[in-house]
Enzyme design. Structure first.
Site, PDB file in Angstrom:
ATOM      1  N   LYS A 203      -8.645  -6.420 -16.135  1.00  0.00           N
ATOM      2  CA  LYS A 203      -9.255  -7.642 -15.607  1.00  0.00           C
ATOM      3  C   LYS A 203      -9.158  -7.676 -14.071  1.00  0.00           C
ATOM      4  O   LYS A 203     -10.097  -8.077 -13.374  1.00  0.00           O
ATOM      5  CB  LYS A 203      -8.578  -8.874 -16.229  1.00  0.00           C
ATOM      6  CG  LYS A 203      -8.917 -10.194 -15.543  1.00  0.00           C
ATOM      7  CD  LYS A 203      -9.711 -11.158 -16.396  1.00  0.00           C
ATOM      8  CE  LYS A 203     -10.445 -12.195 -15.572  1.00  0.00           C
ATOM      9  NZ  LYS A 203     -10.027 -13.561 -15.752  1.00  0.00           N
ATOM     10  N   PHE A 208     -12.489  -7.126  -8.690  1.00  0.00           N
ATOM     11  CA  PHE A 208     -12.981  -6.479  -7.473  1.00  0.00           C
ATOM     12  C   PHE A 208     -14.463  -6.099  -7.635  1.00  0.00           C
ATOM     13  O   PHE A 208     -15.243  -6.181  -6.690  1.00  0.00           O
ATOM     14  CB  PHE A 208     -12.152  -5.237  -7.132  1.00  0.00           C
ATOM     15  CG  PHE A 208     -10.794  -5.550  -6.567  1.00  0.00           C
ATOM     16  CD1 PHE A 208     -10.648  -5.963  -5.246  1.00  0.00           C
ATOM     17  CD2 PHE A 208      -9.657  -5.442  -7.356  1.00  0.00           C
ATOM     18  CE1 PHE A 208      -9.398  -6.253  -4.713  1.00  0.00           C
ATOM     19  CE2 PHE A 208      -8.399  -5.731  -6.837  1.00  0.00           C
ATOM     20  CZ  PHE A 208      -8.266  -6.141  -5.518  1.00  0.00           C
ATOM     21  N   HIS A 355       0.723   2.914  -0.559  1.00  0.00           N
ATOM     22  CA  HIS A 355       1.262   2.317  -1.779  1.00  0.00           C
ATOM     23  C   HIS A 355       2.052   3.439  -2.455  1.00  0.00           C
ATOM     24  O   HIS A 355       1.517   4.533  -2.636  1.00  0.00           O
ATOM     25  CB  HIS A 355       0.132   1.945  -2.740  1.00  0.00           C
ATOM     26  CG  HIS A 355      -0.517   0.638  -2.452  1.00  0.00           C
ATOM     27  ND1 HIS A 355      -1.323   0.423  -1.374  1.00  0.00           N
ATOM     28  CD2 HIS A 355      -0.497  -0.542  -3.145  1.00  0.00           C
ATOM     29  CE1 HIS A 355      -1.776  -0.817  -1.405  1.00  0.00           C
ATOM     30  NE2 HIS A 355      -1.288  -1.434  -2.457  1.00  0.00           N
ATOM     31  N   GLU A 358       4.686   2.073  -7.248  1.00  0.00           N
ATOM     32  CA  GLU A 358       4.304   0.840  -7.955  1.00  0.00           C
ATOM     33  C   GLU A 358       4.176   1.219  -9.434  1.00  0.00           C
ATOM     34  O   GLU A 358       3.095   1.239 -10.002  1.00  0.00           O
ATOM     35  CB  GLU A 358       2.969   0.303  -7.405  1.00  0.00           C
ATOM     36  CG  GLU A 358       2.605  -1.090  -7.910  1.00  0.00           C
ATOM     37  CD  GLU A 358       1.219  -1.551  -7.422  1.00  0.00           C
ATOM     38  OE1 GLU A 358       0.506  -0.758  -6.778  1.00  0.00           O
ATOM     39  OE2 GLU A 358       0.843  -2.715  -7.705  1.00  0.00           O
ATOM     40  N   HIS A 383       4.970  -1.688  -1.800  1.00  0.00           N
ATOM     41  CA  HIS A 383       5.714  -1.956  -3.040  1.00  0.00           C
ATOM     42  C   HIS A 383       7.055  -1.218  -3.106  1.00  0.00           C
ATOM     43  O   HIS A 383       8.090  -1.845  -3.133  1.00  0.00           O
ATOM     44  CB  HIS A 383       4.883  -1.644  -4.290  1.00  0.00           C
ATOM     45  CG  HIS A 383       3.707  -2.544  -4.430  1.00  0.00           C
ATOM     46  ND1 HIS A 383       3.842  -3.876  -4.701  1.00  0.00           N
ATOM     47  CD2 HIS A 383       2.384  -2.302  -4.296  1.00  0.00           C
ATOM     48  CE1 HIS A 383       2.649  -4.433  -4.745  1.00  0.00           C
ATOM     49  NE2 HIS A 383       1.736  -3.490  -4.492  1.00  0.00           N
ATOM     50  N   ASP A 441      -2.360  -9.606  -3.231  1.00  0.00           N
ATOM     51  CA  ASP A 441      -3.700 -10.116  -3.596  1.00  0.00           C
ATOM     52  C   ASP A 441      -3.627 -11.592  -4.008  1.00  0.00           C
ATOM     53  O   ASP A 441      -4.041 -11.941  -5.114  1.00  0.00           O
ATOM     54  CB  ASP A 441      -4.256  -9.309  -4.790  1.00  0.00           C
ATOM     55  CG  ASP A 441      -4.249  -7.821  -4.527  1.00  0.00           C
ATOM     56  OD1 ASP A 441      -5.104  -7.341  -3.758  1.00  0.00           O
ATOM     57  OD2 ASP A 441      -3.376  -7.128  -5.088  1.00  0.00           O
TER      58      ASP A 441
HETATM   59 ZN    ZN Z   1      -1.498  -3.547  -2.514  1.00  0.00          ZN
END
Ligand code: ZN
Ligand code: NAG
Ligand code: NAG
Length: 513
Positions: A203, A208, A355, A358, A383, A441
């Site tokens: 989802k 996006f 990133h 994560e 992260h 986000d």
């Molecule tokens: Zn990010």
């Protein structure tokens, strides 16, 4: 005999036990010494507060302890341990949040522009813009666009005007609620609606796709970017380093503009905003460029990547891209290791903001992204969720002073951890690893600004007795680990200190609660 500051290492603890055995110190003294030592190791543990700050801290701690106590006796009201979607109504009533909202929070160092703005504003503003069209693609995802001759997008339905759909619906309010669901992960039942990481990421990625094309429409891009700045400003942030991809823009006639146009648009929007709100990083124009990579290098590089690439721009100097990152669900993307030779072709001045880690997969190829990010000399780590499991790496992070961009709500909503008291950020804080609090986000899960993430940082990640020293340290970190030049940083700290003093005075004058 005084044992304060004795116990800072595990071996110190052993020698302490020997001293207890030998009867040199009492059990209670030893116990106190261990607690004091751990308090000193904590993020902000060695910070000195002035008298006014001490008094403000007492006020803050009263509210913090009240909320912790309520949560301790009834886990149903323990927002610190609940999923954000369930805890948010409680947090919204919390005095701790009130304090955090009003607190100057410095910089936001990890946020994606296309998921930054709150969905209620998107409904109020963008969805009412004339010319917005909606269609459904074969996966059943709504695609929004302003192109009069819409591109393919895999639509299996006709494009319909959103304003017409709304007009024909039962009521505009009902329509607006269903529109908002297209761009917000919120559900009152996160556990059953997103039973695993797969469901929530699907989802999340779809959202996006839903908004991607509409944000390339110049009037929407302008309004959206301005709102992004406003929402940070309203939450008492003064600066940001934002991840975004630089795509082609289009206007109403369908004319296309190359990605450089995005950079020049940003420049104007940010300049206008700063003129209007001088408290938001009202810096003079700097001659010393903090950005080395120009936009063109950034988006034409890594063309073989199947991860999307994000460039990062600094709001102090929006005309320059400061570096880049690869984004996407790490577990499904190609590991960083595959890009090492391509990355080596980039100019030495390129800064990375990868990133990495994560993931919950210990020892999987994506877990090793942390290793590659550090070998590639990443400036910060996005992260770093898995870092705790890698002692060599977190020692390197400490020694090389590479900040971890901790985004608590993101990690929870996107399925890495259910109860944020189990977030590895606690481990980073417990020994003052370089870290900053970020929001990733916020628009996609009904958060706004950085205060909600700060709420979890101080209520869930930090120990019960941590207060203003820890908060102040996290705020100061946000500028310290930004890529501002030394000169810019000095100006930024000056502004931050003024805002901070004013905030502390307001707390003492009773203007905050
Ligand atoms: Zn990010
Ligand atoms: C949308 O936002 C822009 C930029 O903030 C503003 O100028 C405009 O008036 C807003 N439109 C609506 C319908 O709220
Ligand atoms: C990373 O930095 C270290 C120390 O500054 C340097 O020795 C090393 O060559 C750098 N590695 C890369 C891949 O740039």
């Amino acid at each position: 005999m005084t044992v304060t500051n004795w116990v800072v290492t595990a071996s110190g603890l052993i020698s302490l036990f020997i001293h207890i055995d030998a009867g040199f110190i009492t059990y209670e003294d030893a116990r106190r010494a261990v607690i004091q030592a751990e308090d000193a190791l904590l993020t902000g543990g060695r910070l000195h507060l002035n008298d006014k700050e001490e008094r403000a801290n007492e006020i803050f701690m009263r509210y913090k302890f009240d909320e912790l106590a309520a949560g301790f006796y009834d886990s149903d009201v323990n927002a610190a341990g609940l999923h954000f979607f369930k805890g948010k109504p409680l947090i919204d009533k919390s005095n701790v949040l009130k304090f955090l909202k009003r607190m100057p929070k410095g910089a936001n160092l990890h946020m994606h522009n296309s998921a930054s703005v709150s969905s209620d504003w998107m409904v109020r503003n963008i969805s009412y813009m004339p010319g917005l069209l909606r269609c459904t693609n074969k996966e059943g995802i709504s695609i929004l666009s302003f192109r009069r001759t819409p591109r393919e997008h895999g639509c299996v339905t006709q494009y319909v005007l959103v304003n017409e759909e709304r007009f024909r619906s039962i009521s505009p309010a009902v329509y607006d609620r269903s529109f908002e669901k297209l761009i917000n992960l919120y559900t009152p039942k996160p556990d059953s609606d997103y039973p695993t990481i797969k469901h929530v990421w699907r989802k999340f990625q779809n959202m996006f796709s839903t908004t991607g094309d509409l944000l390339s429409y110049i009037p929407a891009f302008r309004a959206y970017t301005r709102r992004m700045l406003e929402e940070m400003y309203e939450d008492n942030l003064m600066y940001a380093e934002v991840r975004m991809s630089f795509k082609e823009l289009y206007d109403y006639s369908g004319r296309l503009f190359p990605p450089d146009r995005t950079v020049s648009e940003l420049l104007v929007i940010v300049e206008d905003f700063r003129r209007e709100y001088p408290k938001f990083w009202a810096s003079k124009r700097f001659t010393q460029h903090i950005a080395m990579l120009n936009g063109r290098v950034c988006f034409s590089s890594l063309k073989h990547s199947n991860n999307c690439k994000h460039c990062i721009f600094s709001i102090a100097n929006p005309d320059f891209i400061i570096g880049f990152d690869l984004v996407g669900q790490e577990d499904l993307g190609k590991p960083l290791h595959n890009f090492v030779s391509e990355l080596a072709d980039l100019p030495k001045s390129a800064k990375y903001f990868f990133h990495a880690g994560e993931t919950n997969w210990y020892g999987a190829s994506t877990d090793f992204n942390l290793l590659d990010a550090l070998l590639l000399n990443t400036t910060r780590i996005g992260h770093g969720y898995a870092l705790m499991k890698h002692p060599v790496l977190w020692n390197a992070v400490k020694k090389r002073n590479v900040a971890i961009e901790v985004s608590p709500i993101s990690n929870q909503v996107l399925g890495l951890v259910a109860d944020l008291r189990n977030h590895p950020g606690s481990f980073y804080m417990s020994q003052n690893l370089p870290m900053v609090i970020c929001n990733d986000d916020p628009g996609f899960w009904g958060s706004k600004g950085l205060s909600y993430d700060f709420y979890y940082a101080i209520m869930s990640l930090a120990p019960n007795n941590a207060g203003l020293k820890t908060l102040k340290s996290l705020v100061w970190n946000s500028l310290r680990y930004s890529v501002l030049s030394k000169q810019e940083e000095r100006v930024a700290f000056e502004k931050l200190e003024n805002a901070w003093d004013e905030f502390i005075s307001d707390v003492l004058k009773g203007k905050v609660f």
